[in-house]
Every structure is written in structure tokens, then in C-alpha cells.
Design a protein around this motif. Sequence first.
Motif, short mmCIF file in Angstrom:
data_model
loop_
_atom_site.label_atom_id
_atom_site.label_comp_id
_atom_site.label_asym_id
_atom_site.label_seq_id
_atom_site.Cartn_x
_atom_site.Cartn_y
_atom_site.Cartn_z
N LEU A 1 0.89 -0.97 -0.07
CA LEU A 1 0.13 0.00 -0.12
C LEU A 1 1.08 1.35 -0.10
O LEU A 1 1.77 1.48 0.84
CB LEU A 1 -1.00 0.15 1.34
CG LEU A 1 -1.78 -1.24 1.35
CD1 LEU A 1 -2.63 -1.34 2.68
CD2 LEU A 1 -2.80 -1.43 0.30
N VAL A 2 0.74 2.04 -1.09
CA VAL A 2 1.76 3.11 -1.13
C VAL A 2 1.21 4.51 -0.79
O VAL A 2 0.06 4.80 -0.91
CB VAL A 2 1.90 3.16 -2.77
CG1 VAL A 2 3.14 4.42 -2.99
CG2 VAL A 2 2.75 1.94 -3.26
N SER A 3 2.14 5.18 -0.01
CA SER A 3 1.74 6.72 0.35
C SER A 3 3.18 7.43 0.26
O SER A 3 4.19 6.69 0.21
CB SER A 3 1.26 6.93 1.71
OG SER A 3 2.14 6.22 2.55
N SER A 4 3.02 8.83 0.40
CA SER A 4 4.07 9.52 0.27
C SER A 4 4.11 10.72 1.45
O SER A 4 2.72 11.08 2.01
CB SER A 4 4.37 10.16 -1.11
OG SER A 4 3.41 11.03 -1.24
N ALA A 5 5.09 11.18 1.59
CA ALA A 5 5.32 12.16 2.52
C ALA A 5 6.61 12.88 2.38
O ALA A 5 7.52 12.50 1.84
CB ALA A 5 5.52 11.55 4.15
N SER A 6 6.76 14.33 2.81
CA SER A 6 7.95 14.96 2.74
C SER A 6 8.70 15.25 4.06
O SER A 6 8.09 15.43 5.14
CB SER A 6 7.74 16.51 2.25
OG SER A 6 8.81 17.18 2.36
#
Length: 1441
Positions: free
Chosen positions: A1001-1006
Motif C-alpha cells: 500500500l503506497v503513500s508519500s510524505a515530505s
Amino acid sequence: MAQCVQSVQELIPDSFVPCVAALCSDEAERLTRLNHLSFAELLKPFSRLTSEVHMRDPNNQLHIIKNLKIAVSNIVTQPPQPGAIGKLLNDVVSGCQPAEGLVANVITAGDYDLNISATTPWFESYRETFLQSMPASDHEFLNHYLACMLVASSGEAEPMEQFSKLSQEQHRIQHNSDYSYPKWFIPNTLKYYVLLHDVTSGDEQRAESIYEEMKQKYGTQGCYLLKINSRAPNRASDEQIPDPWSQYLQKNSIQNQESYEDGPCTLPSSKNSDSNLLSLDGLDNEVKVDGLPNNFRVHPLQLDQCGDPLNTDGSDHAKSASSVHETKKASTGVTRGACLTLTDHDRIRQFIQEFTFRGLLPHIEKTIRQLNDQLISRKGLSRSLFSATKKWFSGSKVPEKSINELKSTSGLLYPPEAPELQIRKMADLCFLVQHYDLAYSCYHTAKKDFLNDQAMLYAAGALEMAAVSAFLQPGAPRPYPAHYMDTAIQTYRDICKNMVLAERCVLLSAEILKSQSKYSEAAALLIRLTSENTWKGLDSDLRSALLLEQAAHCFINMKSPMVRKYAFHMILAGHRFSKAGQKKHALRCYCQAMQVYKGKGWSLAEDHINFTIGRQSYTLRQLDNAVSAFRHILINESKQSAAQQGAFLREYLYVYKNVNQLSPDGPLPQLPLPYINSSATRVFFGHDRRPADGEKQAATHISLDQEYDSESSQQWRELEEHAVAVANKGVIPSSFYPTQYCLNSYSDNSRFPLAVVEEPITVEVAFRNPLKVPLLLSDLSLLWKFQPKDASGKDIEKVRERVTGEPEMIGTEVISEFLINSEESKVARLKLFPHHIGELHILGVVYNLGTIQGSVTVDGIGALPGYHTGKHSLTMSVRGRQDLEIQGPRLNNTKEEKTSVKYGPDRRLDPIVTEEMPLLEVFFIHFPTGLLCGEIRKAYVEFVNVSKCPLTGLKVVSKRPEFFTFGGNTDALTPLSPSTSEHCSAYKTVVTGSPSTGTALVSSASSVDFGTGTGQQLEAIPVPLPDSVLLPGASVQLPMWLRGPDEEGVHEINFLFYYESVKKQPKRRHRVLRHTAVICTSRSLNVRATVCRSNSLEDEEGRGGNMLVFVDVENTNTSEAGVKEFHMVQVSSSSKYWQLHKSVNISENKDAKLASREKGKFCFKAVRCKQKEDAIQSSEKYTFADIIFGNEQIISSASPCADFFYRSLSSELKKPHDELSAHPEKHAAEDAVRLIEKCSEVDLNIVVLWKAYVVEDNKQLILEGQHHVVLHTVGKEAFSHSQKQEPPEMELLKFFRPENTTVSTRPSVEQLSNLIKTSLHYPESFHHPFHQKSLCLVPVTLLLSNCSKADVDVIVDLRHKTTSPEALETHGSFTWLGQTQYKLQLKSQETHSLQLKACFVHTGVYNLGTPRVFARLSDQVTVFETSQQNSMPALIIINNA
């Protein structure tokens, strides 16, 4: 012995002089009394002849007498009592003290520089008085009267008749058996008639006529007219007449009478009494003798036993003559010789000359001749004794008997006419007129006679004077016979038991030996007579003291001074002086001896001397000296017993109390106890730390209980510098100075410290009790000085001192009782509370010093008032102070400072009190003390502003930012308060359905969202306060996530909370609060991961570059922590370029469990992220991919999972990487290397999330945690925490510099082999009918993929490289058909396929992976050419169809 005013050649003749008696009528005595002098006293200053005198010896040889002196004294019929003589000698010594301001001699002997009094005038006075006061005895004639002056006045009614009466009286005294005293030299005593004439009131013509009558009756040689009193007593004279009597009469009180009586013990009578009383032999029967004087009844040294104290009014004869002090009192205001002019002085001098020339010397000369003639006729020898002595001594000598052989016959008495005594008389006469040759001969003769008769007293006397005569003989024909003196002393002491005569021998012999520089013999002689048992009583102590002191001077005056013997005998002398009541002399002796013992390590001796000096000084009311001496005893490292130290201390307190009572309003005295180690003084600014309250734990901050640690101090300094730099946009202000809450000897104290108004200042004073008795300090507080200021910094009031009742400026804490046990070191913490801004100076401490009751009492000194009620009972106490004087560090910067000894300032006790500042307190709630490695725990932090000022700009700095987080900008779905978070997960979780098998399950963050820029070394993490301000009295609770460090063990993690005041202060811009968290971590999991290239060249999108990620998880936990098992709940990846795609070996059991010591292996497929390359470069966006093993997804891109991931990543980036050199000519080669290196790089981070089930107190707890693995390089194994390095083997040291130090820029073989990825495509098995066709041809596709971002030249070589027979067997006998070598160029990340044919001749299993691929970068001149790595063995099965 000490130096004397007189030499021994002057001393002895002055000590033995012709004695002349004086018998005066009452009228004559009255005339002399007008001058406050008796007749004998009147003559005393003029009794020495000013010119030489001639006389003839029995041989008719002319003999010259120089400096002849005569002694005139009134007739006294009672011998002096020994007690009276002792009292007189005691007074003479006590009355003679060293002159004030006298410059002492400095004697340097070895290491000693001693200030020693060169002369001892008290000893000389004692010796003179002793020799003059010796009573006349029968065995010698030296102080028998040779003549008698009969004195009458010209004013008498019948002077001639008076002379007759006087003459009869003298005859009666001499020849009447009732009078045994005084002693007369010969029966036929010379009588010399003196007519006294008062010039002012007398009739001169009458005097002259009487004198003429006298001359006719007595002859011109036997009488004299002496005119005195040339001026009226009440008439003031213009000329100042000298007083020559004072030096004689004050120094010596043998015959010091204020009235016309000589004795202090007389019956009452009035001055104008006509009746004269005569006491016979001191009895009470009184005989009235008309017109006769009564001045010879009692000896002037008679003790005052019969005086009537009720009848002393108006009778000035009742004054004691034996006390020097009384004499001085009586003589003050009295002018002696008031009626005499200088002419009268000359007349008296002339009278003495006439008497000696015309009367005394002819009489002596005649007597010597008569005695000489008697002796010659008795012995029947030759005419002259001179010729006789030649015969006596030229022949063989008869050996003298030993003293021990002689019988004790000291009681033998000779009759007065005995020929032996006549020889002794002649010898004494010769001695008195300085005819020492003849005297020696006579003494020698007499000595033999006495020894033959065993008359030991007489023999001793003859030996004594023979020795002195031998020494004084002109030209010294024979050496000084010291053995004569020794025999005489032994005889006097042991046989005759006459210590007075023995002492005289010692005094004379010691002076003679001293004059010959025989100091050792002189000292031995003096010491012989000083034993305790020799004499009893006061006078014996005085004699011993004086002789011991002289012996000490002998030791110091030797050629090689014996300093320690000097000091030892001075101590003995001081002890005997003390016993004799001579306190001043005792003190002086001890002080002089102290110079030797001081600082030489003889502590017991020093203590004894100081104690004695203290006591003597106290007795003499020299209280400052007493205090100083007792102080020395206490401040030296004493080796005394506890009881003795207690006695010393109580004496000191007793003396000090007396000193303070003399000046109660004076400044507080400096106390010597207890010791204060000033340099160990610590100053703490701020409130004491609050204790833990339940689950609340206050920040440790800094306190006086913490030990100083330089490393820790440096760390805090760096943290504060960083926080200040962040607050000031990266620049540290020039005025910045690290905050110092606790100042000690290690801190930088060169600046004035800053204290805040209304915040306490604690001063820790280090006390040490050197004694073996406890000390009790009461009412202990600080002494200070304060200069108040206004807000602009100007002085607004005068300086305030520490005064009770002025607490409005500075409040002072008082410790009522502070007990320091024996030999204990103890610190006292004293507080000040500043209520006003200004400059404070802490000066010292003030307290009452005392000791506890119950130890030994002091000799003779009981407890005094001053008792203290409290916990301990105080015997006595004194109030005083001790200053805190701290020496700064030695300066060593400039050349001048290095060559001299200079010290910088130490200002820790001089704080500047500044205006109010905010004060932050931090409390930690549910803060753990133990964690598993990697465990995530949620706690809460409470921030409280306890001041009256708002604070802002709150930040936290730590060297271990990976340990904690306050959460990112993305709101976490976790409970907001501690009470609601009891059983909740620390993670943000989402319940998922049944996901596709192991798909991510893919997510992104900085990283910016989580406050972590990966490029910075150390972060100042802002604390998210509401409105960024914390108001006075307000408190805020914030969540804080903690992650257990990856290494097991105890970790100290420092937090520095930085905050500022809303109102800017000029002197202090910020404040900090420190907290040190101690966390004990235990082992949990060990994660290892590797990444390698997948053999399949294409992913689902037809794009190359898949990776395989292998993750090994091992449970390393031991069952100590109570952990049953670990569950792997999720594996996430985070990267800018790669993401996990799916799990390859997903098992049936979704929940992966690991019991103790179990290992698990996971394999995942990783693919490239779907982002454009330019976006990747510019963005800090990370792609998070979660592969879950349960039905709950932990969102790894949210807090706290992402926080800790970013923090671990930033700490990984802190590690130094090798930087390439920046020489321009090497750029091309470096670029090539960098391109090649990038081929084998991956930037993939694995996060393993787990749960652990723990049984604690029969409850099951679930712990959560995460581990991070950073994968950098293909094929290289990475670990969740750094592995322990094996220590390298020892190598020999090389002491030369290698010639080529340049680092090779050639890439490694491993890096070069990753340029090209190769893959063979072929059927797994191939069926071929070999019976039909012997050659089997199989089509094979060789795929070449360029992994780099540059053009690569590739060479494919199909030839078999046969190196060994084994190699042939491995791939069998197949061969490649067609072209054997291909050369081609691959563009950046291009894939190229080559169609090959393999030829087989029989069935079998073959390995097709034999093509060798070489690659190099196209644009590089330098050929980094190497064989590319082969893929896994490409096995093909050839079957026969």
C-alpha cells in the motif's frame, strides 16, 4: 653564653672589691638624707678610682692597680636571710626585660635564620646582685670589712665626742662575742674619721677648727673634712644636675632606704625621734644607747616579718626595700642629690681618692707585709714568699687526693689566728688589690694545707680563687686550671651542700670558659647545676632558668651553632622561668625557641610551645598573642589525642571570648576553624529541583548534587550554542556566553555571573574539621555586600552590608546548628534571596564556633557563660567570621604571564542581580526508564511557566534527535491526554480488508513536514506551544514519542529546552533548562537486509531494473525482559527512487511470529517509483510502501513512524563519507568513477514494524517498535544497527612518510562489474533426436542492459576460457556457433538483445552462462575495463527425442 657588657677581666675585679663599713651619727645621716640618700648610697657612684694606684708588695716591688673600686656599706648586724636574697634576685630579674624595639641579632645556621637577643641584661643584673648579696663567711675574707668610716656632722654639739662614741661602738660590734655579724678582715680595723659639713647651713669656721682638732688627734692620714649640700633643697637651680645614683639604686636594692633606717623590718618611730633603739641579734630586747645610730640592727634583706601594718602611717622607713617595684614607686618623683652641686660631686670623688690613697691602700700594704712576715717566721723559710713558692712548686709534686677519697669534713673550723687562715687572708688581700701572681701562690699553698687537713669547705674556696687568679695573671703564665673549678663545684655541691658557693663557681668559670670560646664546656658546666633536685623552691627555678638560658646561648654561639640544642634548652629555661613566676621571661624563651621548631614537622613540639605561649600570653594579658598561639595549634595538622585537642580548643574559645569582651563593638574576628576549602566553593543560581510526584517526573536540570563532568559540560555548551544559532538565523551573537547555573572551580569564572531577582542564590561552602573533636557551628549564614541599582544601571543607594533586620534588599538564610564531626569534611548550603537588582558581593560566612559538651575539661578552666540551647549542648562559643577568598586561574597566555606568576579573577561570588526573567519547569509523564531496542513508547511532557513573565521561542535540542519526537505537522490520530492513552497504540493505524497477497500500500510524505531537513547536523526542534507563548502560571501538556536506541545498554540522552522572554532583556536574552534522560535498553530484534538485481529484465510496465530485497529478522531478546514473542506486523519501504512492490515468499500464516532466538527470512520485490526524474531531484518527497502481515495497516508516512524514520535517516547522513579531491585535472576520472559507482547504488530504506507480547505482573502488555535498515549498495548487507568492529591486528609503527599519498581514483572491481546487467533467455529443456541429427542447435537470446546513465562500450566474448580440467566438465562440450566476439555500444539505461546459437553433441545438463562481457565508459580514455558479473548459472537440459 650571651654577650655581656663587661668582659670577664672587668667582671671579676668588680665583683671582688675591698669592703668598707660606714658608721654614721644621726646628725650626719640627716645631712645625707636631705638628698634622699644614705651616706653609703651617697658614695656609691664615686666609689671607683679614676686614676691608677701604686703600692708595694712584700718584695718591695711596685704594683700598679687599675680601675680600683671600693664598696662602702652601712654596718648591719644580722646576716641576710636566703629567702630575702631569693626575693630580691627574683625582683631584679623580673624588673629587667628586653628593651622595646630592640634590634635582635640575626644568626644564620644551616636552614635557620634566627632572631636572637644578643645580650641578656637580666642575667647580668642577676649575677651582679647575686655576687654582691653573698653573705660573709668564715672560710674566706673577700667580703670582710677592711676599714670603717666613722662619720659625724660639723653641726653636732660635740663632734669629737661623737667620734669617740662611734669608735667605741665599732670596737664593740667587732670584738663583742654577741655579734657574729658583720665579719671583719683583721682585728686591727682601719678607722677613718669623716667630718660632714653642710655648706648651706653649717658654720665653716667651726668645721675647719674641728677638722684641725681631728688631724691633731687622728693624724692627717686618718681623717677628712667632706663638704656637701652646697645649695638649699627647696631652691630651684638653673643648672640641671645629673643624677648618677639612679643606675645603682634602681638596679640594686640591697641597701635602699628611704628613711634613716636600713631595714624594712623596724619598730615604729618618727623622723624626729631623739631616742635611738638598738636591737641585738634581731631579738626583741631593746637597748637604749644615747646618741648612737640605729642603722645597723637588721640586714636590709631581712624579710618583712615583724613590721606592724597598723603603724605604717607617716613612717617612710616602713617601706619594703626588697621589691624593685616598691623601690620604683617610692622613688618616683624623688630627686636624689637635690642639695648637691657638681662641686660637691667632685668633693665626694676627691674624698674617695684621699681615703683610698692615704688610708685604705697603706693599711692593706701594711697588712700584707705583716701577714707575709708572720708566715715566713712560722714556716722558717726564706725572706720572701716569692722565693718560697719556687721551692714549693719546683720540686716533685705530691699527687692530690681524689675528691671521693677525702672524708666529709666540711664542718672543720679553724681558729681565727690559724696560720692556714693567715695565708688565705694574705691571698684574699692580694686578690682584692689585683696582685694575682702573689694571690695564686698563696691560694695554692692554702689549698695544700686545707686538703692535708681535709677541711673541704676551705679547700674548695682556695681552689676556686686559685683558678680565677691563674686566669687573671698578667701575661697568662699558666693555662686556666678548669679542673680546680670542677673540684671546687663538686665539693661545694656534694660535700658542703652549699649551692650558693657552687653557683658562684659556675658563674665565674662559665664566663672564663666563654672568654676562651670553650662554649661546649661552659654549657656542660651550666647544665650541671640545673637539675630539678639540685635546689628546691622558687630561687632554684630562677637560677636553673637563667643558667639553662645561658647554656642555650653557648650552643648557638659555637663555631658550628647547635640550633636544636639551643632551642631545647630555651624551652627548658622557659619552663623553669614559668615555675619561678617569671612569666615574661618564660614567654620570651618559648618564642625564641619557636623559631627553630616552627615548620619543621615536629608538630607535637610545636603544639606544646604554642600552647605554653598562649597560656603565658593570656596570663600577661597579651590576649592577641594568646589567640594567635592557640590558633596555630588548631590550624596545624595536629597529631594530638582527641582529649588534648578538645582542651586546646576550649582554651582557645575561652581566650577568644575574653578578647571579644574587651571590644564587643569591634569588627568580627577571623576564626581558624573549621577549615574552608575556598576553591571548592560552588554557587548555584535558581530554585532547587522538585522531587518526582507520582507519574510526574521533573526535568533533572542542574543541581549541586551533580558531579561536574567536563565532557557533559562541553555537550551542553554545544547544544546551547546550536539553539542560539538557530534562534538567531544561523549566527551566534558576539555577546553570547553559555549559561552557567552552577559555578565551581572548573567553570569559567572570569565574568560576573548573572542572577535573577526573586530567584535564590545557593552558596555551597566546603568545611573540613581537622580536629578529632566535633565542632558545632550555630547561626551560620553568609556575609555579603550589596550595591542596589535602578533599571538603567545607576547606583541608587549606598552600599548595604549584611545586617540583621535589612531583608528588604537581600534575604539571608540562617542555619541554626551545623555539626561537623571529628575529621569530617562537610558542605553547608547557604541561600540568599535577592529582592532588588544590583551588584552583590558574597564576602564570607559568619557563625558561632563552639564544641559539644561531654569531652575532657580544660586544666583549671571551667565552662563559661554562653551556653546554647538546641539539638546539641554547646559548652562555649564565640562569634566570628571567615572570608571566602578564591584565587583565580593562573594566567598563561602572553609571554609576560608565562614568565611571571599572575592569576586571573574569579568572580563566582560577585553576581549581578538582573531583572525578572521567565522560568520554565518541565515535567515528564509516563516517561519510561526501560525500553526494548527500537521500541516506540508514547509519553507526555508538561511545560509550566512558574515566573511572572511570559516565555516564547521554546525549542528542544539534543544530540540524539532519533530518540524522541513531538510529531509532525500532519495531525496524528492518537489520544491527546495521558489518561486516554492507557491502552492505545502509539501508531496511526488503519484497519484494512483482506488485501491482495502481499501487495504494497503506497503513500508519500515530505521530510519537511516532520521538521527534519536531512542536510543539517543538529536540529533545534520547536515545541508546538499554542500561539508560541506560555503565559505566567500557564501549563501545556504535549505528547512525545520515544524510540529505544538500537544499541542495548544504558543511555544518557540530553535535552536542552531553550526559551526566551517576550520582553527583551539587555543582559540576558534567553534561558535554558536541561534534562538528562537515562534509558536502559534491552535487546529485541536484529534485522539484516540485502538487495540484489532481479534476473527478470522487465517489470509489468516493460521497464527494466527490478530488485529483490531479502530481509532477515532474528529475535535476539533474552527472556529477562519477559518478552514471549515478537510479531512482524508490517514491513515498509521508504525511498525517493524505489518502493517495495510485493512479498515473494508470503506464507499461509499471515502473522509472522518469532520466539526467542528464532530467525525469519522475508523476500520482497522492489520496483522503481513512478515519478519523473526531474521531480525526484528537486523534491524531498519520499514514497512509503507498506506490506502488512495482518489486518491493520500502520501508516508509515505519518507520525511517529515517519518521524523516527527521518531521524534515523538524518543520523545516518551525519556519518562522514569520503570526499573526492577537487584537483581540476582529476575531474574527468572522478566523474567516470562517480558514474560507475551510481550503477551499484540503491537508495532504499526498510522499516520493520513489530509487536512484542510481554508478561509483567501477570498482565500481558503489547509493546510496539520499528527497526530501520538503510540499503546503499547492491549486494552489500546492511544491518539495523552497526555491528561491532573486530579490533585490527597490531601493526608495527612506521616512522617514514609513504612516497605516494594520493588516493587512487580507480573504482573497485565490484563497482565495475555492475555496469552491465546480462540475462540469457532460452528454453529450460530441449528435445533433440540425436540419432537423426548429431548436432543440436538451440537459439539463445543474450539481453544486455546498461545500468549506468552514460554510454557504455561492450565486448561480448563467447570463447571458452579453459583454465583447468574441472572447468571443462562444468559446462560440458558445447560450443557457440557464429560470431565469437561482439562489440557494441549501449546508450544510457538501454537494453540490447543478441541472438546466439549453442551447439550440443549429446544429451545432458549444460551451463549456458559462459559468455564473458567486458564494458567501459565510451567517453573515457582511461579504460576501466573489467569482466561483468555473470548471472546465476543458466542450466539447460538437452534430452534425446
